[in-house]
Write an enzyme that holds these catalytic residues in place. Sequence first.
Site, PDB file in Angstrom:
ATOM      1  N   HIS A   1       0.816  -1.215   0.000  1.00  0.00           N
ATOM      2  CA  HIS A   1       0.000   0.000   0.000  1.00  0.00           C
ATOM      3  C   HIS A   1       0.863   1.284   0.000  1.00  0.00           C
ATOM      4  CE1 HIS A   1      -3.462  -2.549   1.065  1.00  0.00           C
ATOM      5  NE2 HIS A   1      -2.786  -3.004   2.085  1.00  0.00           N
TER       6      HIS A   1
HETATM    7  O1  RIB Z   1      -5.317  -0.026   4.557  1.00  0.00           O
HETATM    8  C1  RIB Z   1      -3.925  -0.035   4.392  1.00  0.00           C
HETATM    9  C2  RIB Z   1      -3.300   1.094   5.157  1.00  0.00           C
HETATM   10  O2  RIB Z   1      -3.591   0.953   6.558  1.00  0.00           O
HETATM   11  C3  RIB Z   1      -1.770   1.081   5.070  1.00  0.00           C
HETATM   12  O3  RIB Z   1      -1.298   2.390   5.196  1.00  0.00           O
HETATM   13  C4  RIB Z   1      -1.374   0.279   6.267  1.00  0.00           C
HETATM   14  O4  RIB Z   1      -0.057   0.575   6.713  1.00  0.00           O
HETATM   15  C5  RIB Z   1      -2.375   0.753   7.280  1.00  0.00           C
HETATM   16  O5  RIB Z   1      -1.922   2.003   7.804  1.00  0.00           O
END
Ligand code: RIB
Length: 313
Positions: A243
Amino acid sequence: MTPRKIIIDTDPGQDDAVAILLALASPEDVEVLGITCVAGNVPLDLTTRNARIVCELAGKTDVKVFAGCDRPLGRALVTAEHVHGKTGLDGPDLPEPTMPLADGHAVDFIIDTLRDHAPGTVTLCPLGPLTNIATALTKAPDIATRIAKIVLMGGGYFEGGNITPVAEFNIYVDPQAADIVFKSGAPIVVMPLDVTHKALVTAARNDAFRGIGSPVGIAVAQMTEFFERFDKEKYGSEGAPLHDPCVTAYLIRPDLFTGRHINVEIETESELTMGMTVADWWGVTDRAPNATFMNGIDADGFFNLLTERLARL
Ligand code: RIB
Ligand code: CA
């Protein structure tokens, strides 16, 4: 070209860690003015610990790491140990940090940095709940027009949610903060699940990380092997969705991504849809566009960039 000045706002988290490493490995593209930590994946005392562990892993102990908000604006903190492990950085066995936290609150660092630099020269890169950013905007409304860009990981439209059927974790944890940020008027680029779920660490890609052979490469491979359990089990995906590194990669190679400039609003009323990013992808409302919402990624290009840069550390 001069490197883009950035503040990384983060809740490490293995994917945050990789995003931070990519930034620290790319001084010709980004100058990290500071790292501001927020409660999210794990409580604040662990996100500040983990951010410093990552800086020390990268050999960059001169980076200023600040503690920020320890809870969302108006809701109880929801954490994600089920994804990231009890430390938030499970996987590699890394030493406790020795570098100190920087003095002062993260929110004041964000405000002061934006005021000390010319308007339009500092980019904010939130990788977690938007509590610090929203608090800074509320405390110092003048900074909204000084922000060059907010490039954040959060939300989802075609992919729905990952913490509820419709909400992505970062937005869900602090929807009020997200609402403030999306209404701030600052230029926003969003890396939602729609794009991050196309950035999967397959076995071959993880082998490439491990094949770097350095402590960084091995640690990243161990992080993603731990982190991928949740998504593989839930989605049957081929590996961990990286992500947060999509944010850093966008700063370096925006051409790797495609999206649309659309209106995005945040659900802050209904518990059923709390934290949903209501993305007007098809332009069916007359609400003004306020964010560039990404949907496409050149995944091979992304992983080639990531592997090449991590090998520098
Ligand atoms: O949903 C994914 C996000 O939430 C990413 O940034 C992960 O690190 C959590 O913070
Ligand atoms: Ca994060």
